[in-house]
Design a protein around this motif. Structure first.
Motif, PDB file in Angstrom:
ATOM      1  N   GLN A 110       0.813  -1.218   0.077  1.00 33.02           N
ATOM      2  CA  GLN A 110      -0.011   0.106  -0.173  1.00 33.02           C
ATOM      3  C   GLN A 110       0.937   1.301   0.020  1.00 33.02           C
ATOM      4  N   LEU A 111       1.826   1.074  -0.884  1.00 33.08           N
ATOM      5  CA  LEU A 111       2.856   2.567  -1.193  1.00 33.08           C
ATOM      6  C   LEU A 111       2.286   3.045  -2.306  1.00 33.08           C
ATOM      7  N   SER A 112       2.739   4.266  -2.687  1.00 27.91           N
ATOM      8  CA  SER A 112       2.432   5.072  -3.887  1.00 27.91           C
ATOM      9  C   SER A 112       3.644   4.861  -4.875  1.00 27.91           C
ATOM     10  N   LEU A 113       3.445   4.386  -5.921  1.00 31.52           N
ATOM     11  CA  LEU A 113       4.755   4.263  -6.763  1.00 31.52           C
ATOM     12  C   LEU A 113       4.972   5.408  -7.512  1.00 31.52           C
ATOM     13  N   ASP A 114       5.815   6.574  -6.880  1.00 29.58           N
ATOM     14  CA  ASP A 114       5.756   7.931  -7.601  1.00 29.58           C
ATOM     15  C   ASP A 114       6.490   7.884  -8.989  1.00 29.58           C
ATOM     16  N   PRO A 115       6.666   8.928  -9.713  1.00 29.29           N
ATOM     17  CA  PRO A 115       7.291   9.056 -11.003  1.00 29.29           C
ATOM     18  C   PRO A 115       8.717   8.908 -10.599  1.00 29.29           C
ATOM     19  N   PRO A 116       9.590   8.565 -11.499  1.00 32.18           N
ATOM     20  CA  PRO A 116      11.016   8.364 -11.264  1.00 32.18           C
ATOM     21  C   PRO A 116      11.449   9.540 -10.653  1.00 32.18           C
ATOM     22  N   ARG A 117      11.586  10.721 -11.295  1.00 32.77           N
ATOM     23  CA  ARG A 117      11.985  11.943 -10.795  1.00 32.77           C
ATOM     24  C   ARG A 117      11.896  12.058  -9.164  1.00 32.77           C
ATOM     25  N   ALA A 118      10.801  11.942  -8.651  1.00 37.93           N
ATOM     26  CA  ALA A 118      10.733  12.188  -7.233  1.00 37.93           C
ATOM     27  C   ALA A 118      11.345  10.971  -6.353  1.00 37.93           C
ATOM     28  N   ARG A 119      11.413   9.819  -6.877  1.00 41.65           N
ATOM     29  CA  ARG A 119      11.997   8.788  -6.397  1.00 41.65           C
ATOM     30  C   ARG A 119      13.612   9.031  -6.418  1.00 41.65           C
ATOM     31  N   ILE A 120      14.033   9.511  -7.536  1.00 42.94           N
ATOM     32  CA  ILE A 120      15.564   9.865  -7.477  1.00 42.94           C
ATOM     33  C   ILE A 120      15.838  10.979  -6.649  1.00 42.94           C
ATOM     34  N   ASP A 121      14.768  11.974  -6.325  1.00 43.36           N
ATOM     35  CA  ASP A 121      15.038  13.213  -5.386  1.00 43.36           C
ATOM     36  C   ASP A 121      15.180  12.454  -3.933  1.00 43.36           C
ATOM     37  N   ARG A 122      14.528  11.465  -3.901  1.00 44.05           N
ATOM     38  CA  ARG A 122      14.450  10.801  -2.272  1.00 44.05           C
ATOM     39  C   ARG A 122      15.827  10.372  -2.306  1.00 44.05           C
ATOM     40  N   VAL A 123      16.210   9.513  -3.047  1.00 42.90           N
ATOM     41  CA  VAL A 123      17.679   8.938  -2.811  1.00 42.90           C
ATOM     42  C   VAL A 123      18.536   9.825  -2.784  1.00 42.90           C
ATOM     43  N   ALA A 124      18.716  11.087  -3.137  1.00 41.83           N
ATOM     44  CA  ALA A 124      19.529  12.139  -3.249  1.00 41.83           C
ATOM     45  C   ALA A 124      19.271  12.945  -1.900  1.00 41.83           C
ATOM     46  N   ASP A 125      18.098  13.303  -1.545  1.00 43.15           N
ATOM     47  CA  ASP A 125      18.065  13.733  -0.124  1.00 43.15           C
ATOM     48  C   ASP A 125      18.489  12.792   0.899  1.00 43.15           C
ATOM     49  N   THR A 126      18.190  11.543   1.069  1.00 40.98           N
ATOM     50  CA  THR A 126      18.397  10.455   1.817  1.00 40.98           C
ATOM     51  C   THR A 126      19.997  10.520   2.127  1.00 40.98           C
ATOM     52  N   ILE A 127      20.831  10.464   0.911  1.00 42.03           N
ATOM     53  CA  ILE A 127      22.360  10.366   1.008  1.00 42.03           C
ATOM     54  C   ILE A 127      22.678  11.660   1.575  1.00 42.03           C
ATOM     55  N   ASP A 128      22.126  12.988   1.471  1.00 39.82           N
ATOM     56  CA  ASP A 128      22.566  14.061   2.165  1.00 39.82           C
ATOM     57  C   ASP A 128      22.361  13.920   3.616  1.00 39.82           C
ATOM     58  N   ILE A 129      21.387  13.620   3.835  1.00 40.36           N
ATOM     59  CA  ILE A 129      21.024  13.537   5.505  1.00 40.36           C
ATOM     60  C   ILE A 129      21.873  12.433   5.970  1.00 40.36           C
ATOM     61  N   LEU A 130      21.919  11.384   5.633  1.00 38.69           N
ATOM     62  CA  LEU A 130      22.810  10.037   5.853  1.00 38.69           C
ATOM     63  C   LEU A 130      24.285  10.417   6.122  1.00 38.69           C
ATOM     64  N   ARG A 131      24.907  11.474   5.025  1.00 36.31           N
ATOM     65  CA  ARG A 131      26.273  11.692   5.368  1.00 36.31           C
ATOM     66  C   ARG A 131      26.405  12.503   6.566  1.00 36.31           C
ATOM     67  N   ALA A 132      25.514  13.365   6.595  1.00 35.22           N
ATOM     68  CA  ALA A 132      25.774  14.337   8.040  1.00 35.22           C
ATOM     69  C   ALA A 132      25.470  13.524   9.185  1.00 35.22           C
ATOM     70  N   LEU A 133      24.383  12.649   9.210  1.00 35.82           N
ATOM     71  CA  LEU A 133      24.138  11.957  10.470  1.00 35.82           C
ATOM     72  C   LEU A 133      25.151  10.767  10.692  1.00 35.82           C
ATOM     73  N   PHE A 134      25.888  10.241   9.760  1.00 34.19           N
ATOM     74  CA  PHE A 134      26.976   9.452  10.061  1.00 34.19           C
ATOM     75  C   PHE A 134      28.056  10.190  10.444  1.00 34.19           C
ATOM     76  N   ALA A 135      28.114  11.427  10.279  1.00 29.22           N
ATOM     77  CA  ALA A 135      29.274  12.280  10.750  1.00 29.22           C
ATOM     78  C   ALA A 135      29.250  12.621  12.478  1.00 29.22           C
ATOM     79  N   GLY A 136      28.059  12.457  12.820  1.00 32.26           N
ATOM     80  CA  GLY A 136      27.769  12.657  14.178  1.00 32.26           C
ATOM     81  C   GLY A 136      26.930  14.099  14.352  1.00 32.26           C
ATOM     82  N   GLU A 137      26.625  14.650  13.392  1.00 39.79           N
ATOM     83  CA  GLU A 137      25.787  16.089  13.325  1.00 39.79           C
ATOM     84  C   GLU A 137      24.456  15.897  13.681  1.00 39.79           C
ATOM     85  N   GLU A 138      24.040  17.072  14.528  1.00 42.88           N
ATOM     86  CA  GLU A 138      22.638  17.191  14.604  1.00 42.88           C
ATOM     87  C   GLU A 138      22.021  17.858  13.178  1.00 42.88           C
ATOM     88  N   VAL A 139      21.145  17.144  12.620  1.00 41.76           N
ATOM     89  CA  VAL A 139      20.614  17.438  11.305  1.00 41.76           C
ATOM     90  C   VAL A 139      19.326  17.975  11.286  1.00 41.76           C
TER      91      VAL A 139
END
Length: 308
Positions: A110-139
């Protein structure tokens, strides 16, 4: 994109039992493989559970995901899972991310399969957030598709911000984003429309085009190839003809099938030569084999080439 990186190899395993997982770990360790990977599909084991279990069965293997469906994992929970896997493996975890693509899985969950552009943006945002969190930052981060507020990761992964992130796929926009943000870019060679696979870039020329797309970013990621079949045989042509009866690549010729970089067909010596040639032509140094689609004799190739 020539590379001086040494060759490394991974098995992608379908761990459906403890015994099967133990056998996959043993195969990797005995054969000289660097990494054991797990997919992220409904109907299979949870890849993070599999990574943690495999890490307890080996003191040397890297364990990882190939690849996570980004829509199955909200980013704060994903960060926690990655850190946990890295902690429990003593810093031997590798994260592979993808956009997701199977419409049937989205419907079941029961998940929405969004257009590719939105899913690619989701991956990009996720990488940015993970990099900062893995470095120990408050994000606090709010991108177009993913965000967190005043979040700090605990515990931190032993690898910290150095934890390797791979993005796998095939399309122009995804590969460009992967080249800009990921440590490893994985080539699949196909497009999936949610229902069917379309092998759009699985020929030699197709992979040339995809590698060139990555190269335009001006970065230097490690390049990974997801090999669809490894068949050790003395009659490569007969095996290629049998495959050609089930799938069409390019012009449909046997020569195109034999030259497909996502297939390895031939003797142990011929496959070893083909892997070296693919590193020279494409700059690929990281090869992933499916556990259930690879002749066991390919382990002789890996033992010969790993680290060279």
């Amino acid at each position: 994109m020539p590379t001086s990186r040494p060759l490394r190899f991974a098995i992608q395993a379908d761990a459906t039992s403890r015994g099967g997982l133990r056998a996959a770990v043993r195969r990797c360790e005995d054969g000289g493989y660097d990494t054991l990977l797990f997919a992220d599909h409904l109907g299979g084991v949870d890849p993070f559970v599999a990574c943690a279990a495999a890490a307890q069965l080996s003191d040397s293997l890297t364990v990882g995901t190939n690849v996570l469906n980004i829509d199955f994992h909200p980013v704060a929970l994903l960060a926690r899972a990655c850190a946990s896997a890295d902690v429990l493996s003593d810093g031997r975890f590798e994260l592979g991310l993808g956009t997701g693509y199977m419409a049937s899985e989205y419907g079941e969950a029961q998940l929405s399969l969004d257009p590719p552009r939105a899913r690619i943006d989701r991956v990009a945002d996720t990488i940015d957030i993970l990099r900062a969190l893995f470095a120990g930052e408050e994000v606090t981060h709010q991108g177009p598709e993913r965000g967190v507020t005043a979040h700090t990761l605990e515990p931190l992964p032993p690898q910290g911000a150095g934890l390797s992130i791979m993005v796998g796929g095939n399309g122009d926009r995804l590969l460009t984003m992967a080249a800009e943000k990921a440590d490893i870019v994985g080539f699949t060679g196909f497009h999936h429309d949610g229902e069917q696979v379309h092998p759009t870039h699985m020929t030699a020329e197709g992979l040339d085009d995809r590698v060139a797309r990555v190269g335009r970013a001006g970065t230097d990621p490690e390049l990974q190839l997801l090999v669809q079949r490894v068949i050790v045989t003395d009659d490569a042509r007969a095996e290629a003809e049998a495959l050609a009866a089930r799938m069409t690549l390019g012009d449909g010729s046997i020569e195109t099938m034999l030259g497909c970089p996502f297939l390895l067909i031939g003797t142990v010596d011929a496959i070893a030569d083909a892997i070296r040639e693919r590193r020279e032509r494409y700059g690929v140094s990281y090869f992933v084999f499916f556990d259930d689609r690879s002749s066991p004799e390919v382990d002789q190739v890996v033992a010969r080439l790993a680290g060279t």
